[in-house]
Design a protein around this motif. Structure first.
Motif, PDB file in Angstrom:
ATOM      1  N   GLU A  69      -0.409   8.905   8.244  1.00  0.00           N
ATOM      2  CA  GLU A  69      -0.708   7.495   8.009  1.00  0.00           C
ATOM      3  C   GLU A  69      -2.178   7.354   7.622  1.00  0.00           C
ATOM      4  O   GLU A  69      -3.052   7.769   8.403  1.00  0.00           O
ATOM      5  CB  GLU A  69      -0.424   6.652   9.248  1.00  0.00           C
ATOM      6  N   TYR A  73       2.434   6.753   2.951  1.00  0.00           N
ATOM      7  CA  TYR A  73       2.753   5.453   2.380  1.00  0.00           C
ATOM      8  C   TYR A  73       2.046   5.260   1.039  1.00  0.00           C
ATOM      9  O   TYR A  73       2.599   4.655   0.117  1.00  0.00           O
ATOM     10  CB  TYR A  73       2.363   4.334   3.343  1.00  0.00           C
ATOM     11  N   ALA A  95       4.988  -4.026  -3.028  1.00  0.00           N
ATOM     12  CA  ALA A  95       4.993  -4.816  -1.801  1.00  0.00           C
ATOM     13  C   ALA A  95       6.176  -4.431  -0.914  1.00  0.00           C
ATOM     14  O   ALA A  95       6.035  -4.303   0.309  1.00  0.00           O
ATOM     15  CB  ALA A  95       5.039  -6.307  -2.143  1.00  0.00           C
ATOM     16  N   THR A  98       5.546  -1.203   0.766  1.00  0.00           N
ATOM     17  CA  THR A  98       4.550  -1.343   1.831  1.00  0.00           C
ATOM     18  C   THR A  98       5.147  -1.997   3.064  1.00  0.00           C
ATOM     19  O   THR A  98       4.820  -1.621   4.200  1.00  0.00           O
ATOM     20  CB  THR A  98       3.365  -2.174   1.329  1.00  0.00           C
ATOM     21  N   PHE A  99       6.017  -2.970   2.862  1.00  0.00           N
ATOM     22  CA  PHE A  99       6.627  -3.650   4.002  1.00  0.00           C
ATOM     23  C   PHE A  99       7.700  -2.794   4.675  1.00  0.00           C
ATOM     24  O   PHE A  99       8.032  -3.045   5.840  1.00  0.00           O
ATOM     25  CB  PHE A  99       7.223  -4.986   3.565  1.00  0.00           C
ATOM     26  N   LEU A 102       6.207  -1.107   7.611  1.00  0.00           N
ATOM     27  CA  LEU A 102       5.847  -2.152   8.579  1.00  0.00           C
ATOM     28  C   LEU A 102       7.055  -2.601   9.375  1.00  0.00           C
ATOM     29  O   LEU A 102       6.970  -2.804  10.595  1.00  0.00           O
ATOM     30  CB  LEU A 102       5.219  -3.328   7.824  1.00  0.00           C
ATOM     31  N   MET A 135      -4.688  -6.003   9.477  1.00  0.00           N
ATOM     32  CA  MET A 135      -3.348  -5.621   9.055  1.00  0.00           C
ATOM     33  C   MET A 135      -3.036  -6.190   7.676  1.00  0.00           C
ATOM     34  O   MET A 135      -2.553  -5.483   6.792  1.00  0.00           O
ATOM     35  CB  MET A 135      -2.310  -6.111  10.061  1.00  0.00           C
ATOM     36  N   ASN A 136      -3.321  -7.466   7.475  1.00  0.00           N
ATOM     37  CA  ASN A 136      -3.044  -8.086   6.184  1.00  0.00           C
ATOM     38  C   ASN A 136      -3.851  -7.432   5.067  1.00  0.00           C
ATOM     39  O   ASN A 136      -3.327  -7.196   3.971  1.00  0.00           O
ATOM     40  CB  ASN A 136      -3.360  -9.580   6.246  1.00  0.00           C
ATOM     41  N   THR A 138      -4.977  -4.378   5.009  1.00  0.00           N
ATOM     42  CA  THR A 138      -4.450  -3.035   4.772  1.00  0.00           C
ATOM     43  C   THR A 138      -3.175  -3.077   3.945  1.00  0.00           C
ATOM     44  O   THR A 138      -2.989  -2.280   3.018  1.00  0.00           O
ATOM     45  CB  THR A 138      -4.186  -2.324   6.106  1.00  0.00           C
ATOM     46  N   VAL A 139      -2.283  -4.007   4.272  1.00  0.00           N
ATOM     47  CA  VAL A 139      -1.027  -4.133   3.533  1.00  0.00           C
ATOM     48  C   VAL A 139      -1.301  -4.494   2.075  1.00  0.00           C
ATOM     49  O   VAL A 139      -0.716  -3.908   1.149  1.00  0.00           O
ATOM     50  CB  VAL A 139      -0.124  -5.187   4.203  1.00  0.00           C
ATOM     51  N   ALA A 143      -0.464  -2.104  -1.191  1.00  0.00           N
ATOM     52  CA  ALA A 143       0.384  -2.652  -2.256  1.00  0.00           C
ATOM     53  C   ALA A 143      -0.360  -2.655  -3.593  1.00  0.00           C
ATOM     54  O   ALA A 143       0.249  -2.426  -4.651  1.00  0.00           O
ATOM     55  CB  ALA A 143       0.827  -4.062  -1.897  1.00  0.00           C
TER      56      ALA A 143
END
Length: 235
Positions: A69, A73, A95, A98-99, A102, A135-136, A138-139, A143
């Protein structure tokens, strides 16, 4: 289905109309839509599988987990973005990819699995709510890698720039884990794990670019890495 012929002046046959081309366009469009749908579904499912593996690896050595990690990903998103049918599809499927992890890691947190998602955990369990902004960010960053990978299909300077930024940001993450005192510092990360990250960065450069584009992208990646290093030292 086929063409219909008529007689022109003088008796020469001429082609009046044909439906084969229309049929071919319809079938080709249908196949493309199905391929895009499969691409989207596979992006999400493979992401979920990778997230489940990451949850299991959280029980193992921290160094192995820190390599998995987020680089597993990142590789998935790069492949997804590079193979997308268009810019919009690259953004959407990246996206979804990426999700996918999660979703799996959120599910793992319900069972106190000890899984950690991109350094957002606290203690032995996932605690994604402890730092929602991180977190947001990073996501969105991961993406965005898919969109950059899509632009690497270009053969001009923009493709070199996209590849260089992509490789540079990956290298920056390795730098963050190497420097002691940093928020993502991993004890024992140097030198072997850092060398693995360097190999990944080199692999991205050579896989996504050709010829002189490798050197130009490498220069961009070096600029990104040096800028991040100066910022980290200064602040």
């Amino acid at each position: 289905m086929g063409g219909r012929e008529g007689n022109a002046i003088g008796g020469s046959p001429v082609l009046v109309e044909t439906d084969n081309a229309l049929d071919y366009d319809y079938l080709a469009g249908d196949r493309q839509e199905r391929a895009i749908l499969r691409h989207m579904v596979l992006s999400l499912l493979v992401g979920m599988v990778l997230g489940a593996v990451g949850a299991l690896l959280a029980y193992g050595p921290h160094l192995i987990h820190s390599i998995y990690e987020p680089y597993a990903y990142v590789l998935l998103v790069v492949v997804v973005g590079r193979s997308a049918a268009g810019f919009g599809w690259a953004a959407l499927t990246s996206a979804l990819a990426t999700f996918g992890p999660l979703i799996s890691l959120l599910a793992a947190s319900l069972f106190e699995s000890g899984a950690r998602f991109l350094n957002l955990s606290s203690g032995s369990s996932v605690n994604l709510g402890s730092n929602g902004l991180t977190m947001n960010l990073t996501v969105v960053t991961i993406a965005t890698f898919g969109v950059l990978a899509y632009f690497t299909r270009r053969e001009d300077g923009w493709g070199d720039l996209a590849c260089g930024v992509l490789a540079g940001v990956v290298a920056v993450d390795g730098l963050d884990k190497t420097l002691s005192g940093g928020p993502e510092y991993v004890p024992g990360y140097w030198p072997w794990n850092t060398l693995l990250v360097a190999t990944l960065v080199a692999g991205l450069l050579f896989a996504l670019r050709r010829g002189n584009g490798v050197a130009r992208s490498g220069f961009v990646a070096l600029v990104v890495l040096c800028a991040a290093f100066v910022f980290a030292v200064a602040f």
